[in-house]
Every structure is written in structure tokens, then in C-alpha cells.
Design an enzyme around this catalytic site. Structure first.
Site, PDB file in Angstrom:
ATOM      1  N   LYS A 197     -30.208  -5.484 -41.797  1.00 12.81           N
ATOM      2  CA  LYS A 197     -30.130  -4.710 -40.553  1.00 12.81           C
ATOM      3  C   LYS A 197     -31.048  -5.380 -39.533  1.00 12.81           C
ATOM      4  O   LYS A 197     -32.261  -5.488 -39.737  1.00 12.81           O
ATOM      5  CB  LYS A 197     -30.554  -3.263 -40.776  1.00 12.81           C
ATOM      6  CG  LYS A 197     -30.462  -2.407 -39.512  1.00 12.81           C
ATOM      7  CD  LYS A 197     -30.848  -0.968 -39.795  1.00 12.81           C
ATOM      8  CE  LYS A 197     -30.762  -0.108 -38.546  1.00 12.81           C
ATOM      9  NZ  LYS A 197     -31.135   1.291 -38.796  1.00 12.81           N
ATOM     10  N   LYS A 250     -25.616  -5.236 -40.522  1.00 13.84           N
ATOM     11  CA  LYS A 250     -25.554  -4.446 -39.297  1.00 13.84           C
ATOM     12  C   LYS A 250     -26.365  -5.143 -38.220  1.00 13.84           C
ATOM     13  O   LYS A 250     -27.510  -5.518 -38.488  1.00 13.84           O
ATOM     14  CB  LYS A 250     -26.102  -3.037 -39.548  1.00 13.84           C
ATOM     15  CG  LYS A 250     -26.066  -2.110 -38.340  1.00 13.84           C
ATOM     16  CD  LYS A 250     -26.632  -0.736 -38.681  1.00 13.84           C
ATOM     17  CE  LYS A 250     -26.559   0.191 -37.468  1.00 13.84           C
ATOM     18  NZ  LYS A 250     -27.124   1.522 -37.750  1.00 13.84           N
TER      19      LYS A 250
END
Length: 327
Positions: A197, A250
């Protein structure tokens, strides 16, 4: 002029042959639908920076879930908007068995038992600082935060969650959660780790949706540097060793190379998050008439599959699944 024997256009001549040789396809079961839940009754609020996407109170959520099921969506990822009055620096409300997340999970498993329910495990919706961990001075401290996150995971599992999805990026939290879940008797509760992320600028609309923007500084001390790929592979490897069942990259579109690298290096289901900023950009350009929304949406989602994603968390889930079903 002598033409080549190999003419690749032969396999593009008609819709039939193009479909026959197509390498990647989208299916509604590929999609994870994010759901935003708020307190109150008879509430359905459009998120201003995410046109066509809403926050729901539990009593209005049913019709949305039924629409998702109708078009073939199998899984949802829950996020809650916590009132400011319930936020602190310790995540106390996150552990409340009667908290909004826990009530939401119970509602969904009681009424829609076939949906695969994933829950966001992070402190930022509950934090008075808007950070993903406990704040001490100007530092987001790792180990005390992990202890709270592990308790959150167990609380969600107790409410009935099929899978927890830690999005915090604290070191060691997957191992701590796996141990805590197993010791509490929830060895069958899965973990979808936000393994890579990034500290991205594409999250803005999401933070509007949950009122979870950091109150000071940024998240660069715990989320990843957008310049790095090798580091993502290290993060993924550690999460797999610690017990992750699915790993996630992400954001999505700007990080297709990372999705590809993860899929090529690890034999594990890979998910990708087509984040709020990506959604908002397509919606805004389509509203201006600059892009064909449906075509660009489907091309973007197909790109995730082509890069190697097995699952796609996307705000386009219902819209895309309906298009696929109607084809």
C-alpha cells in the site's frame, strides 16, 4: 512487395474471432465491492467527490446488497464512518462489540449469508488524528498499534467476518493477527493483507467518504514510497510468511507494474484496489464528455486482469458486473 505469411490481423477480423483468441476476461466474481456504512436511520448520502457512490445506514443497505448479489458480486469490503465523538488515540471504539463495524457484519451475515464479507482493519476511521496507528508525539508507533489491530481483527471475526483486510501497513501486523485469530478459535477467518500500500495522492475522495484524512503530517512513515518496487516484493513476502491468504497492491492503475511483479514472484492470490481517485477521474472526465465512461471503465478493469490481478476491489463493481451480465 512481398507480404508476410503471418498476418496478425486475421485474428482480429470479426467479433467472433476476437473473442475466441481473447487472453483475459472479466467476471463479476473478480470484483470486491467496497461498502461505506454510517450511523443513523434512513440515511443514504452521496459522496460528493465520488459521484454515484454512497454511504448507507444499515436500514438502507439491504437494497444495495441485493443489487450486488443480482449482478453476480460475491464479496464486499466494509468501511465505517465513525462520528467524531467516538474517535480517540487508542482505538477504543474499534473494539466495541456494539460498534458500527461489528453491527454491520452481523447484519450482513444474518441477512445475506452467501456474501463473502471482508472488513477494513485500520485505526484511521477511529483515530482523532486520522492516522492508522497510535500517535505518540509526532510518531505513529508500530508495536502498540499492532496490539490494537490484532484485537480489532478478532472482534470482526467474532461478529462473523469471513476475512479481515488490514490496511494499516504496520510492521508485523499480519503475524500478530494470525496468531490472535487462531488463539481465539477463528483459524478459518482469512486475511487479505494490504501488502503493498503506497503513500499515494489518489486516496483523497476515500478520505472524504470516511472523514479520515490525517490531522497532521502524512502517512509516508508507514505507507510505501511510490518510487519503489523491490520493497513491495519484500512486504509481500513477509506478509505471506506471517499468514496472509491474499495479498493486495494499492492503488491500481499507476501500479500495474507492481501487480505484475507480485504475481510473477509469488504463488498466492493477488488483489488490487482500483482506488477512489482513479474512480473520480474517470467519472469527472466522462461528465465533461471527454471519455466514454463504460469503455474506459472496462478497459481499466481488464488492465488489472492482464497485469495479473485475481481480484479487483473497485467502486465500479456493480456497474461493471451489470455490463458483463447484460452482454
Amino acid at each position: 512487395m512481398k507480404y508476410p505469411n503471418n498476418r496478425l490481423r486475421r485474428n482480429r477480423r470479426t467479433p467472433a474471432i476476437r473473442e475466441m483468441v481473447q487472453e483475459n476476461r472479466l467476471h463479476p466474481s473478480d470484483f470486491i465491492a467496497p461498502i461505506f456504512i454510517m450511523e443513523g436511520e434512513n440515511q443514504k448520502e452521496e459522496i460528493s467527490s465520488m459521484p454515484g457512490y454512497y454511504r448507507y445506514s444499515l436500514d438502507t443497505l439491504g437494497s444495495e446488497l441485493e443489487e450486488l448479489i443480482e449482478v453476480g458480486i460475491k464479496s464486499v469490503l466494509l468501511f465505517v464512518k465513525v462520528p467524531d465523538s467516538k474517535k480517540d488515540n487508542k482505538g477504543k471504539e474499534a473494539l466495541n462489540e456494539m460498534g458500527l463495524m461489528q453491527r454491520s457484519v452481523r447484519f450482513m451475515k444474518e441477512n445475506y449469508p452467501d456474501l463473502w464479507v471482508m472488513t477494513d482493519v485500520a485505526m484511521d476511521p477511529y483515530s482523532s488524528y486520522g492516522h492508522d496507528g497510535i500517535v505518540e508525539g509526532d510518531e505513529i508507533v508500530n508495536d502498540p498499534s499492532v496490539k490494537v489491530l490484532a484485537k480489532m481483527a478478532v472482534s470482526h471475526a467474532k461478529a462473523g467476518a469471513d476475512m479481515v483486510a488490514p490496511s494499516d501497513m504496520m510492521d508485523g501486523r499480519i503475524g500478530a493477527m494470525r496468531t490472535a485469530l487462531d488463539e481465539a478459535g477463528y483459524e478459518n477467518t482469512g486475511i487479505m493483507a494490504y501488502s503493498a500500500k503506497y503513500a499515494s495522492s489518489f486516496y483523497g475522495p476515500f478520505r472524504d467518504a470516511l472523514d479520515s484524512a490525517p490531522g497532521f503530517g502524512d502517512k509516508k512513515t508507514y505507507q510505501m514510497n511510490p518510487a519503489n518496487v523491490d520493497e513491495a516484493l519484500r512486504e509481500v513476502e513477509l506478509d505471506i510468511e506471517e499468514g496472509a491468504d491474499i495479498v493486495m497492491v494499492k492503488p491500481g492503475m499507476p501500479y500495474l507494474d507492481v501487480v505484475r511483479a507480485v504475481k510473477q514472484n509469488f504463488n498466492i492470490p493477488v488483489s488490487v484496489y482500483n482506488v477512489s481517485g482513479e474512480y473520480a477521474m474517470i467519472k469527472a472526465a466522462a461528465e465533461k464528455g471527454w471519455l466514454n465512461e463504460e469503455e474506459v471503465m472496462m478497459e481499466s478493469l481488464l488492465a488489472f486482469k492482464r497485469a495479473g490481478a485475481d481480484l479487483i476491489a473497485t467502486y465500479f463493481a456493480k456497474q461493471a458486473a451489470k455490463l458483463i451480465k447484460d452482454q
